[in-house]
Design a protein around this motif. Structure first.
Motif, mmCIF file in Angstrom:
data_model
loop_
_atom_site.group_PDB
_atom_site.id
_atom_site.type_symbol
_atom_site.label_atom_id
_atom_site.label_comp_id
_atom_site.label_asym_id
_atom_site.label_seq_id
_atom_site.Cartn_x
_atom_site.Cartn_y
_atom_site.Cartn_z
ATOM 1 N N GLU A 121 0.824 -1.210 0.000
ATOM 2 C CA GLU A 121 0.000 0.000 0.000
ATOM 3 C C GLU A 121 0.858 1.260 0.000
ATOM 4 O OE1 GLU A 121 -2.916 -0.016 3.072
ATOM 5 O OE2 GLU A 121 -3.698 -2.008 2.561
ATOM 6 N N ARG A 122 2.014 1.203 0.700
ATOM 7 C CA ARG A 122 2.857 2.396 0.807
ATOM 8 C C ARG A 122 3.435 2.840 -0.532
ATOM 9 N NH1 ARG A 122 5.814 -1.936 2.579
ATOM 10 N NH2 ARG A 122 7.736 -2.371 1.376
ATOM 11 N N ASP A 123 3.431 1.938 -1.535
ATOM 12 C CA ASP A 123 4.023 2.264 -2.842
ATOM 13 C C ASP A 123 3.023 2.850 -3.821
ATOM 14 O OD1 ASP A 123 6.532 1.326 -2.060
ATOM 15 O OD2 ASP A 123 6.093 -0.727 -2.711
ATOM 16 N N LEU A 124 1.767 2.963 -3.436
ATOM 17 C CA LEU A 124 0.726 3.393 -4.369
ATOM 18 C C LEU A 124 0.299 4.835 -4.099
ATOM 19 C CD1 LEU A 124 -1.438 0.133 -4.438
ATOM 20 C CD2 LEU A 124 0.325 0.849 -6.070
ATOM 21 N N TRP A 125 0.227 5.616 -5.148
ATOM 22 C CA TRP A 125 -0.251 6.993 -5.128
ATOM 23 C C TRP A 125 -1.424 7.082 -6.107
ATOM 24 C CZ3 TRP A 125 2.799 11.593 -3.405
ATOM 25 C CH2 TRP A 125 3.926 11.242 -2.645
ATOM 26 N N VAL A 126 -2.256 8.102 -5.934
ATOM 27 C CA VAL A 126 -3.350 8.307 -6.895
ATOM 28 C C VAL A 126 -3.431 9.779 -7.275
ATOM 29 C CG1 VAL A 126 -4.695 6.363 -6.003
ATOM 30 C CG2 VAL A 126 -5.150 8.677 -5.158
ATOM 31 N N THR A 127 -3.998 9.998 -8.461
ATOM 32 C CA THR A 127 -4.344 11.355 -8.870
ATOM 33 C C THR A 127 -5.838 11.391 -9.130
ATOM 34 O OG1 THR A 127 -4.014 10.939 -11.227
ATOM 35 C CG2 THR A 127 -2.094 11.682 -9.951
ATOM 36 N N GLY A 179 10.769 3.814 -6.542
ATOM 37 C CA GLY A 179 11.858 4.006 -5.601
ATOM 38 C C GLY A 179 12.824 5.106 -6.015
ATOM 39 N N PRO A 180 13.670 5.548 -5.073
ATOM 40 C CA PRO A 180 14.564 6.684 -5.319
ATOM 41 C C PRO A 180 15.576 6.465 -6.429
ATOM 42 C CG PRO A 180 15.062 5.574 -3.233
ATOM 43 C CD PRO A 180 13.761 5.025 -3.705
ATOM 44 N N ALA A 181 15.852 5.224 -6.796
ATOM 45 C CA ALA A 181 16.802 4.979 -7.882
ATOM 46 C C ALA A 181 16.282 5.481 -9.221
ATOM 47 C CB ALA A 181 17.112 3.486 -7.983
ATOM 48 N N TYR A 182 14.967 5.739 -9.321
ATOM 49 C CA TYR A 182 14.369 6.123 -10.596
ATOM 50 C C TYR A 182 13.983 7.598 -10.668
ATOM 51 C CZ TYR A 182 14.189 1.141 -11.510
ATOM 52 O OH TYR A 182 14.525 -0.174 -11.731
ATOM 53 N N GLY A 183 14.251 8.375 -9.615
ATOM 54 C CA GLY A 183 13.933 9.790 -9.679
ATOM 55 C C GLY A 183 13.610 10.365 -8.316
ATOM 56 N N PRO A 184 13.305 11.675 -8.282
ATOM 57 C CA PRO A 184 13.033 12.344 -7.013
ATOM 58 C C PRO A 184 11.676 11.964 -6.423
ATOM 59 C CG PRO A 184 12.702 13.845 -8.848
ATOM 60 C CD PRO A 184 13.287 12.608 -9.429
ATOM 61 N N ASP A 185 11.532 12.156 -5.130
ATOM 62 C CA ASP A 185 10.273 11.887 -4.427
ATOM 63 C C ASP A 185 9.290 13.019 -4.704
ATOM 64 O OD1 ASP A 185 8.432 10.661 -2.863
ATOM 65 O OD2 ASP A 185 9.608 10.702 -1.012
ATOM 66 N N GLY A 186 8.034 12.788 -4.332
ATOM 67 C CA GLY A 186 7.039 13.844 -4.471
ATOM 68 C C GLY A 186 5.846 13.460 -5.307
ATOM 69 N N GLY A 187 5.742 12.190 -5.699
ATOM 70 C CA GLY A 187 4.572 11.736 -6.436
ATOM 71 C C GLY A 187 4.643 12.028 -7.923
ATOM 72 N N PRO A 188 3.603 11.622 -8.677
ATOM 73 C CA PRO A 188 3.590 11.795 -10.136
ATOM 74 C C PRO A 188 3.671 13.251 -10.579
ATOM 75 C CG PRO A 188 1.457 11.003 -9.318
ATOM 76 C CD PRO A 188 2.410 10.881 -8.194
#
Length: 886
Positions: A121-127, A179-188
């Motif tokens: 669940e912690r890996d999922l974001w929504v717009t 994950g952080p290896a693919y880019g900055p945090d902060g959602g889509p």
């Protein structure tokens, strides 16, 4: 988790939750605004728009899709692919936002052991759409998502419509954090590479009008029936669940990539440009294989052009990887093995698919050889003119006419120390795209007009009675003039008429529409065409020849019986020819398209080489033997699976429902799924006369035949010609071939003798031509019209002889002649003339311009031609005028 397992988990979950599992529709869509099924919702458009009542309240599917608008991005990103699979669940007036969100969240976050996909669940974001507070609240309540993992976007990202007036609504997208290896945090909102969209939930709840752009339209109000349309990218979920970086490394795609690596001898992951090419190969081979399996064939237009482009991009990528030899046999087999567990047809019909792929590769490799020759000439001319850039028009000609990739043109030009005028090339490409867009817009307008059929389709399907009746009484349900529903049409108008029942056959399955009339109280309509604009609805295009037709009036549809009988003869003959082909050539000679009209059939089939006269005669004999045997023609309506078990042929490119109509001729000898009209016994076909056989592509042939009375008339005409020949040549019929061959040989010998005499006569002019040479500045010039000549080679021979006689002089020879009523000019220059900068090529072009044609060649020898032989004197004068006077 394998890709096929992810798809099966999805279907199992929704079937458990009372969804009807719908098979994937073909990649070839019925929508005239689209070449392919470009999204999972395409097959459901009639239900979502309300044009056709949905046959179920909720459904789920795995839909095959092809999208090529981002083809240049393939291989460069983790998610761009031309072929992809879209998982979807659908609600037609059943559950809405809450249900869609509950289903999505439960499937995504349930453990794998419980049948879910096991996302944390912690890996999922929504717009959500910026004004959709309801969706945001539901995500908090159902999924427990905090505000910071629910981001709001505008219409550009989170509002769905068809781009036309009709249903629309906000959408909510689910993203996975890689994950952080693919880019900055902060959602889509911050990075859509790290945060990858995996599922889009569309809440279709509003009706819109006055659509000015994707983000500018007027909302009329809420829909009476709200729908759910969702799409989850199977490849995206697969590369996440399989722990790889992109879709090209998933289990259904990676085997082709690995084989391309092995064939090239290069390493994946070492050089960026090579990696892109490996991915292009893997993607395009799979896409091509899937298109072939749905009946698409390489060609120069429409869907076939897209397939051809994919295949040729594959060849180009392999060439840039250092592989010039054919590779499709190996690459397509690897893709078959990877995809067949999900699509068994790839294995069962692989011989047919491989044959088409290999034939196209062979054709393109020949194209590359020819294109290289043309490009070599362009390089030579560019260098000869002292330039360092190949014209953009030359590059575009190679790309557009010969299918020669621009990247390859750039590569070869660079090797020669030249560049290509990309500005001009890109401008020409843009013009081409604009033409394509204009065409697409016209197709889109056509589909937009289909909303006018909604009210008529809502009354139920049109009943077709024509299998048993040639006249049917009904009533007028609708009248359309210029695409607008009206209450009546009067004498002289062209209109569309919709009735509840009809005996008139609508064009489909290769059979053209019936001819006939529609009559009623005080009016008569001549039927121009009969079509199915939307599934289940028949529309008759008519001319009102008398009176006035109005909604609600009684109507009788009357079929032209003679035309119907002849069309039925042709359609049954098509089945006989198909069976005869398979008897003669084997089961791989399957139908790839047909046309049946009164007295004529055209039949395309998968085959790679021309049929010999003996084979054509054998096919014709088998088909006509079936006619003479008076085989029974029977039809049955049964379940699709039952028909296939009985061996019925389901033809590629055709679409079938759960229930199908099976046509037998002579029992299992000819057994096909077919909705067309047929004769009762094979003897009613009368006669089949094969009149043509030709190529319609690298792996497809076409036979044409006349049927019934038309076949007899053709044979009678041939008999009359034979009778004339026997009389004129005073030769018995059985000796005609030998006599005609003898006459042809005599004619050829005479023509050869005449040509020899003409060449000799031209050669005898050499002394006079040399004697008539004149001085133009520092040059000795011979310019003359030789009159008629047997060939351009004869003129060239005289020009070379005259040039030789000029010796060491700085000389120019320009000789013209009429060769077969077409003008030819040959220009030759001596070495001394060339040292002064005089080149034959530009002089030949100058002459050709006057002749209304084109020309060019080497500096020492060139040729021009055209269409206006009377302009030869002026053309020769133009050559002389172009020479320097100093």
């Amino acid at each position: 988790m394998k890709t096929a397992e992810i798809a099966q988990r999805y279907l199992d979950y929704f079937e458990k939750n009372d969804h009807v599992i719908v098979p994937s529709a073909s990649l070839v869509t019925d929508d005239p605004s689209l070449l392919f099924t470009v999204a999972g919702m395409v097959p459901f458009i009639p239900y979502l728009t309300g044009v056709v009542p949905a046959p179920y309240a909720r459904a789920a599917d795995v839909q095959k899709c092809i999208r090529t608008n981002d083809i240049e991005e393939v291989g460069k990103t983790a998610r761009h692919g031309t072929f992809f699979q879209m998982l979807g669940n659908w609600s037609f007036g059943d559950y809405f936002k809450a249900g869609a969100i509950e289903y999505a969240w439960e499937l995504l976050t349930s453990s794998e052991s419980a049948g879910g996909l096991g996302f944390a669940e912690r890996d999922l974001w929504v717009t959500v759409y910026e004004d959709d507070d309801e969706a945001a609240d539901l995500w908090k309540r159902i999924a427990g998502l905090p505000d910071e993992r629910i981001q709001r976007f505008g219409k550009e990202d989170n509002y769905w419509s068809t781009g036309q007036p009709g249903p629309a609504g906000p959408c909510s997208e689910i993203y996975f954090d890689r994950g952080p290896a693919y880019g900055p945090d902060g959602g889509p909102a911050v990075d859509d590479s790290r945060f990858t969209e995996i599922w889009n939930l569309v809440f279709m709840q509003y009706a819109i009008t006055n659509v000015r752009s994707k983000t500018d339209f007027d909302v009329i109000g809420e829909l009476p029936q709200k729908n759910i349309d969702t799409g989850m990218g199977l490849e995206r979920v697969a590369f996440i669940k399989q722990g790889v970086d992109n879709m090209y490394e998933t289990d259904q795609v990676r085997p082709v990539l690995d084989l391309a690596v092995a064939l090239s001898g290069r390493t994946y992951g070492a050089v960026h440009d090579d990696d892109v090419r490996f991915r292009v190969v893997a993607d395009h081979v799979r896409s091509s294989l899937m298109l072939l399996s749905d009946g698409v064939r390489p060609s120069n237009e429409g869907r076939g052009y897209i397939l051809r482009r994919l295949m040729r991009r594959t060849v180009r990528a392999m060439r840039l990887l250092g592989v010039d030899a054919p590779t499709f046999r190996e690459l397509f087999a690897a893709s078959r093995d990877a995809m067949a567990p999900a699509y068994p047809i790839l294995a069962t019909d692989y011989d047919r698919l491989e044959s088409a792929a290999v034939a196209e590769e062979e054709t393109f490799l020949r194209t590359l050889a020819a294109g290289s020759t043309i490009l070599d000439l362009a390089v030579a001319e560019t260098k000869g003119a002292g330039k360092d850039q190949i014209a953009g028009s030359e590059a575009f000609l190679l790309h557009d006419t010969y299918g020669f990739p621009i990247d390859l043109t750039l590569e070869i030009a660079e090797e020669a120390g030249l560049s290509v005028d990309r500005t001009a090339f890109d401008a020409l490409m843009q013009e081409q795209r604009q033409r394509a867009k204009a065409d697409a817009k016209s197709r889109k307008r056509a589909i937009a007009d289909h909303s006018v059929y909604r009210e008529f389709r809502a009354l139920g399907e049109t009943t077709f009675t024509g299998y048993t009746d040639l006249e049917t009484e009904s009533r007028i349900l609708g009248v359309l003039v210029d695409g607008v529903s009206v209450d009546r049409a009067t004498t002289g108008q062209i209109a569309e008429v919709i009735v509840a029942e009809t005996a008139l056959y609508a064009e489909s399955g290769g059979q053209v529409a019936d001819k006939g009339i529609i009559v009623g109280p005080g009016y008569q309509l001549d039927v121009i065409d009969v079509q199915k604009p939307v599934p289940g609805l028949v529309s008759h295009t008519v001319e009102v020849t008398s009176g006035e037709v109005a909604v609600g009036l009684a109507a009788t549809t009357i079929v032209d019986a003679a035309n119907r009988r002849a069309a039925a003869q042709a359609h049954s003959a098509t089945h006989l020819v198909h069976a005869a082909l398979r008897d003669t050539l084997g089961s791989s000679a399957t139908q790839a398209g047909s046309l049946n009209r009164a007295g004529y059939l055209r039949f395309d089939f998968a085959w790679t080489q021309a049929l010999s006269p003996e084979t054509k005669s054998e096919i014709e004999e088998i088909a006509n033997n079936a006619v003479r045997e008076n085989l029974q023609v029977t039809t049955r309506v049964l379940a699709l699976d039952d028909a296939k078990e009985l061996g019925a042929m389901a033809l590629f490119g055709e679409k079938y429902g759960d229930t199908v109509r099976m046509v037998d001729i002579g029992g299992p000898w000819s057994r096909e799924l077919c909705g067309g009209t047929h004769v009762a016994t094979s003897a009613e076909v009368g006669l089949i006369n094969l009149v043509g056989e030709s190529s319609v592509g690298a792996a497809n042939r076409r036979v044409e035949a006349l049927v019934g009375a038309d076949a007899f008339r053709e044979l009678a005409a041939e008999r009359a010609i034979v009778s004339q020949l026997t009389s004129s040549l005073k030769t018995p019929r059985d000796q005609l071939p030998a006599r005609i061959a003898e006459l042809a040989a005599n004619l050829k010998a005479a023509e050869k003798k005449i040509a020899s005499l003409q060449a000799k006569a031209l050669g005898e002019q050499v002394p006079d031509l040399v004697a008539g040479a004149r001085r133009v500045g520092a040059l000795t010039v011979v310019a003359a019209n030789l009159g008629r000549a047997g060939s351009a080679d004869d003129v060239r021979a005289v020009a070379l002889t005259v040039r030789e006689r000029l010796g060491s002089d700085a000389g120019v020879v320009a000789l013209g002649a009429d060769v077969g009523d077409r003008p030819v000019v040959i220009v030759a220059t001596t070495e001394s003339a060339r040292s002064l900068g005089i080149k034959a090529g530009p002089l030949a072009k100058a002459a050709a311009t006057t002749l209304g044609g084109g020309g060019g060649g080497r500096d020492d020898l060139a040729q021009g031609g055209g269409t206006d032989a009377s302009a030869l004197p002026r053309a020769l004068d133009d050559v002389v005028t172009a020479l320097p006077r100093a």
